[in-house]
Design an enzyme around this catalytic site. Structure first.
Site, short mmCIF file in Angstrom:
data_model
loop_
_atom_site.label_atom_id
_atom_site.label_comp_id
_atom_site.label_asym_id
_atom_site.label_seq_id
_atom_site.Cartn_x
_atom_site.Cartn_y
_atom_site.Cartn_z
N TYR A 249 0.82 -1.21 0.00
CA TYR A 249 0.00 0.00 0.00
C TYR A 249 0.86 1.27 0.00
O TYR A 249 0.45 2.29 -0.53
CB TYR A 249 -0.89 0.03 1.25
CG TYR A 249 -2.22 -0.64 1.11
CD1 TYR A 249 -2.31 -2.00 0.84
CD2 TYR A 249 -3.40 0.07 1.27
CE1 TYR A 249 -3.54 -2.61 0.73
CE2 TYR A 249 -4.63 -0.54 1.17
CZ TYR A 249 -4.69 -1.88 0.89
OH TYR A 249 -5.92 -2.48 0.78
N LYS B 19 2.93 -15.39 2.50
CA LYS B 19 3.19 -16.13 1.26
C LYS B 19 4.71 -16.36 1.23
O LYS B 19 5.42 -15.93 0.30
CB LYS B 19 2.68 -15.29 0.06
CG LYS B 19 2.73 -16.00 -1.26
CD LYS B 19 1.64 -17.05 -1.44
CE LYS B 19 1.83 -17.80 -2.75
NZ LYS B 19 0.95 -18.98 -2.88
N ASP C 299 -3.04 -18.26 0.33
CA ASP C 299 -4.00 -18.96 -0.55
C ASP C 299 -4.72 -20.06 0.22
O ASP C 299 -5.94 -20.23 0.13
CB ASP C 299 -3.32 -19.49 -1.83
CG ASP C 299 -2.01 -20.20 -1.58
OD1 ASP C 299 -1.52 -20.20 -0.43
OD2 ASP C 299 -1.45 -20.77 -2.54
N ASP D 36 -6.45 -6.97 4.11
CA ASP D 36 -7.57 -6.30 3.45
C ASP D 36 -8.47 -7.35 2.79
O ASP D 36 -9.69 -7.34 2.95
CB ASP D 36 -7.03 -5.33 2.40
CG ASP D 36 -8.14 -4.62 1.66
OD1 ASP D 36 -9.07 -4.14 2.33
OD2 ASP D 36 -8.07 -4.54 0.42
N ASP E 149 -12.46 -8.94 4.19
CA ASP E 149 -13.73 -8.90 3.43
C ASP E 149 -14.27 -10.31 3.24
O ASP E 149 -15.46 -10.57 3.37
CB ASP E 149 -13.52 -8.26 2.05
CG ASP E 149 -13.78 -6.76 2.06
OD1 ASP E 149 -13.59 -6.14 3.12
OD2 ASP E 149 -14.15 -6.21 1.01
#
Ligand code: IPM
Ligand code: MG
Length: 371
Positions: free
Chosen positions: A142, A189, A221, A245, A249
């Site tokens: 970000y 990851k 994942d 983020d 959601d």
């Protein structure tokens, strides 16, 4: 207790959901003899329209001089489909997070028995789901260097993390896990990304200082899949900015509606409280949005002020509305109540005007008069 709260309504449904939280905070203040003083400031598309700047200096000033910030939502479709836009509403929120050094975003995911039918998950997988995502909020992709070449044929976003950025949020997450079921899952990851390998190394080192916390590590994942097939396994999830983020959601669908999830962003100074949902422009101004994400964020704000009984009462009021099917359109598209009505009911509950089950008939009356 006397506290100064900076209020940023922001965009879309931000004003109408945040207004409910303010009314409820006022009801709490009255019931418990506190004083909350609000200062309203601009951010996002609203601020661009009025000042040309998504985060005016005045807003930063007000936030820095407050005890907490209550924020609504950010974003407007006119910017979403314009990749060339130089000024974007979201820049305001990102800059505010960075300026206030809000490095940890805490997103609890809870399930409600009365809403289980809304979740795409089977009920048997929902019982006892209760986890918290600790999302790093001021670093990573970000905030890395962003570039597009002159020919506009190549673009890049750097993802950078320093050891100290990882350490400070990890300590918070470990300490939080100690107060809960004592399990921490680092989502990364590390099989591909260098930054993830640094996260793993640092968390492995810190784990030695928190021997009572069981730590496990999961690739993002796989985590995205595990959150759906077996969400019960999680207690505290620690992760970097972008992964946090996305999985927050994703996690919100477990609860039944994105409109239900609150968050707290904390750092070295003033903390900020906001629902995790966006500005939902299609619903703006219609009094139909779910205010509970904001109201539960206000409960987190009360917790932050160490007003535990007050926060518990607000949560109890929220549970009460859900249990009695006083819900907004996202939850029941047929028999729904308005944003402001849900807010009023919670205010009444907090002000002790709805003392409980014995008022069932009053509630039925209310139900028939407010639709
Ligand atoms: C969130 C939002 C923001 C984010 C946007 C609006 C910049 O999606 O708070 O989750 O990506 O952090
Ligand atoms: Mg998001």
């Amino acid at each position: 207790m006397k506290k100064k709260i900076a209020v940023i309504f922001g965009d879309g449904i931000g004003p109408e959901v945040t207004q409910q939280s303010i009314n409820i905070l006022d009801a709490v203040a009255k019931t418990f003899s506190h004083e909350f003083e609000y200062t309203y400031c601009l951010m996002g598309a609203d601020a661009i329209d009025k000042t040309g700047n998504p985060l005016p200096d005045e807003t930063i000033e007000t936030c820095l001089n407050s005890d907490a910030v209550l924020f609504g939502a950010i974003g407007h479709p006119k910017y979403d489909n314009d990749p060339a836009a130089k000024v974007r509403p979201e820049q305001g929120l990102l800059k505010l997070r960075k300026t206030l050094q809000l490095y940890a975003n805490i997103r609890p995911v809870t399930t409600y028995p009365s809403l289980q039918h809304l979740s795409p998950l089977k009920s048997k997988n929902l019982e006892g789901v209760d986890f918290v995502i600790f999302r790093e909020l001021t670093g990573g992709i970000y905030f890395g260097k962003k570039e597009t070449n002159e020919e506009q044929t190549q673009a890049s976003d750097d993802c950078v993390y320093t050891r100290s950025e990882i350490e400070r949020i990890s300590h918070l997450a470990f300490q939080y896990a100690q107060q809960r079921r004592k399990k921490l899952t680092l989502v990364d990851k590390a099989n591909v990304l260098e930054t993830s390998r640094l996260w793993r190394k640092v968390v492995q080192e810190l784990a030695g200082q928190y021997n009572d916390v069981a730590v496990d590590y999961m690739f993002v994942d796989n985590a995205a899949m595990q959150i759906i097939i077996n969400p019960k396994q999680f207690d505290v999830i620690l992760t970097e900015n972008m992964f946090g983020d996305i999985i927050s959601d994703e996690s919100s669908v477990i609860a039944g509606s994105l409109g239900l999830l609150p968050s707290a962003s904390v750092g070295n100074g003033v903390a900020l409280f906001e629902p995790i949902h966006g500005s939902y422009p299609q619903a703006a101004g219609k009094d139909i949005a779910n205010p509970l994400g904001s109201v539960l964020s206000a409960a987190m704000l009360l917790d932050h002020f160490n007003l535990k009984a007050e926060a518990a009462l607000v949560r109890e009021a929220v549970d009460w509305t859900l249990k009695h099917n006083f819900v907004t359109k996202d939850i029941d598209p047929v028999n729904f109540y308005l944003t402001s009505t849900i807010g009023e009911l919670i205010c009444e509950y907090v002000s002790n005007k709805v003392p409980g089950e014995e008022h069932e008939s009053d509630m039925e009356l209310r139900r028939s008069t407010i639709i």
